[in-house]
Design a protein around this motif. Sequence first.
Motif, PDB file in Angstrom:
ATOM      1  N   GLU A   1       0.876  -1.109   0.041  1.00 29.58           N
ATOM      2  CA  GLU A   1       0.161  -0.204  -0.301  1.00 29.58           C
ATOM      3  C   GLU A   1       0.771   1.500  -0.217  1.00 29.58           C
ATOM      4  OE1 GLU A   1      -2.887   1.915   2.472  1.00 29.58           O
ATOM      5  OE2 GLU A   1      -3.103  -0.253   2.741  1.00 29.58           O
TER       6      GLU A   1
ATOM      7  N   ILE B   1       1.945   1.787  -3.415  1.00 27.91           N
ATOM      8  CA  ILE B   1       1.711   2.395  -4.875  1.00 27.91           C
ATOM      9  C   ILE B   1       0.331   3.811  -4.137  1.00 27.91           C
ATOM     10  CG2 ILE B   1      -0.689   1.657  -4.968  1.00 27.91           C
ATOM     11  CD1 ILE B   1      -0.635  -1.539  -4.546  1.00 27.91           C
TER      12      ILE B   1
ATOM     13  N   ALA C   1      -1.021   6.978  -9.170  1.00 23.66           N
ATOM     14  CA  ALA C   1      -1.651   5.641  -8.390  1.00 23.66           C
ATOM     15  C   ALA C   1      -1.668   4.084  -9.059  1.00 23.66           C
ATOM     16  CB  ALA C   1      -1.998   5.328  -7.102  1.00 23.66           C
ATOM     17  N   ARG C   2      -2.936   4.725 -10.331  1.00 25.62           N
ATOM     18  CA  ARG C   2      -3.455   3.796 -10.674  1.00 25.62           C
ATOM     19  C   ARG C   2      -2.417   2.475 -11.515  1.00 25.62           C
ATOM     20  NH1 ARG C   2      -7.711   6.571 -11.446  1.00 25.62           N
ATOM     21  NH2 ARG C   2      -7.044   7.371 -13.370  1.00 25.62           N
TER      22      ARG C   2
ATOM     23  N   SER D   1      -0.596  -0.026  -9.130  1.00 23.01           N
ATOM     24  CA  SER D   1      -1.443  -0.874  -9.171  1.00 23.01           C
ATOM     25  C   SER D   1      -1.564  -1.902  -9.776  1.00 23.01           C
ATOM     26  CB  SER D   1      -2.163   0.098  -8.806  1.00 23.01           C
ATOM     27  OG  SER D   1      -3.540  -1.152  -8.299  1.00 23.01           O
TER      28      SER D   1
ATOM     29  N   ARG E   1      -0.215  -5.290 -10.685  1.00 28.12           N
ATOM     30  CA  ARG E   1      -1.115  -6.766 -10.296  1.00 28.12           C
ATOM     31  C   ARG E   1      -0.923  -7.330 -11.980  1.00 28.12           C
ATOM     32  NH1 ARG E   1      -6.186  -6.553  -7.937  1.00 28.12           N
ATOM     33  NH2 ARG E   1      -7.020  -4.586  -7.608  1.00 28.12           N
TER      34      ARG E   1
ATOM     35  N   MET F   1      -4.761  -5.113  -2.920  1.00 32.64           N
ATOM     36  CA  MET F   1      -4.152  -4.265  -3.187  1.00 32.64           C
ATOM     37  C   MET F   1      -5.077  -3.041  -2.695  1.00 32.64           C
ATOM     38  SD  MET F   1      -2.073  -4.729  -5.685  1.00 32.64           S
ATOM     39  CE  MET F   1      -2.229  -3.957  -6.707  1.00 32.64           C
TER      40      MET F   1
ATOM     41  N   LEU G   1      -8.527   1.902  -5.958  1.00 32.20           N
ATOM     42  CA  LEU G   1      -8.182   3.235  -5.940  1.00 32.20           C
ATOM     43  C   LEU G   1      -9.459   4.069  -7.082  1.00 32.20           C
ATOM     44  CD1 LEU G   1      -4.742   2.746  -7.499  1.00 32.20           C
ATOM     45  CD2 LEU G   1      -5.264   3.485  -5.196  1.00 32.20           C
TER      46      LEU G   1
END
Length: 411
Positions: free
Chosen positions: A170, A173, A184-185, A188, A192, A212, A215
């Motif tokens: 966390e 990210i 951030a996306r 992330s 992933r 995860m 967001l």
Amino acid sequence: MRTRLCMRKLTDDPGNLLAPVFPAYRQTLIEGRYVPDIQGRYFAAVFHFGDWLRSSGIGMRLVRHEHVCDFLQNHLPTCTSKRHTHSDPKHYRSALQLLERVMQAHGFAVPKPTTAIDAELQAFDIKMKQVWGYADSTRSARCRTIKRFLSKCFNSQRIDLANISPDDLERFILGDGNRGSSSARWISGSIRCYLRYRQLLGDDVSHLMRAMPTLARANPSALPEVLNDAEVAALLNAFRGDFPRWRRAFAIARCLIDLGLRSSEVAGLTLDDIDWDLGTIRVANRKGRRADVMPLLAPTGEAIANYVQKERPSTTCRNIFVRTSAPVGQPVGRRAVQATMLAAYDRLGWDRSRVHVLRHTLATRLLSAGTPMPIIADVMRHRSLSTTVIYTRLDTAWLTAVSLAWPGDIQ
């Protein structure tokens, strides 16, 4: 600040540590059509670097990228030697980057040692290409993100995902609280993808997938920016002026506007992709592992032919769009394609900063003309209609204009 010394440029340096590389380096400069002044500056930088290597006790076969960085960042700013011309640092950087490529190509340099993280990223990159078919730029960006993540978690130690805590995930990210939602996306999504890769290897990463963070996404109802017909016409006219490389710029613009290509796809077009007899063009999808054959519209073909016949430098490179400055004849990159359009925006006084708006514009114009959605998806080279829908969201005014009356005069 160090005073720059403008001393005599050496034309050769037989006793230099890097002397065995000079013939190949000189040939590369000649083939790239670097002007004599730049050739002199580049060689002065290489001579200087070779002297520094010798004084540092570094053999030619042991030269690595880390030595170049050390020279540029630590030695050059404080050097007061009167033997060399101290030109712009960017010339030094470019000269030594080219030297690295030449040394690697001719077997003069020792390959960079591979750490555990480097080996992991290499395998991850191969999987992204072979299994998911990601574009080079996407794979490179994701590898950079994962390298930062793994380096932060393990440094030079063995990679063991069981030692990553949900808090570690966390924090990386979300950052320190000032990271934008889009960044951030992206981080992330990269993580992933990496975790899915580890799942394919048989690792249990379920605890990390559950950790995860959720967001916020951009407003899905927001309409994509598009150009109207007048703006498209104005944009095409912005390439009619008398400026260097205007034929290349105009041909690039027609590929983007008429065919809806991505910047990387325009940069990747080759002379072999065009079938002039059939009037088709083959587009290698940079976001997948397939190629699509599309009709080559007459205005687009005329613009490309005009550029190839009257402006394109003589070169063995098969890419359609090539450089006209050193290294001459090498393929342009996607950033050069983007810069071409941004320069046109500036000439028109626009404050737009995105080239992708041209894909949205083409999709919207096709929909406005009554083109069925599956055909639009084919033109845009989408594998899913849901992706095409995003490109063709239209405003209420347009929907009102094309709406039909309800049968029986019911309002």
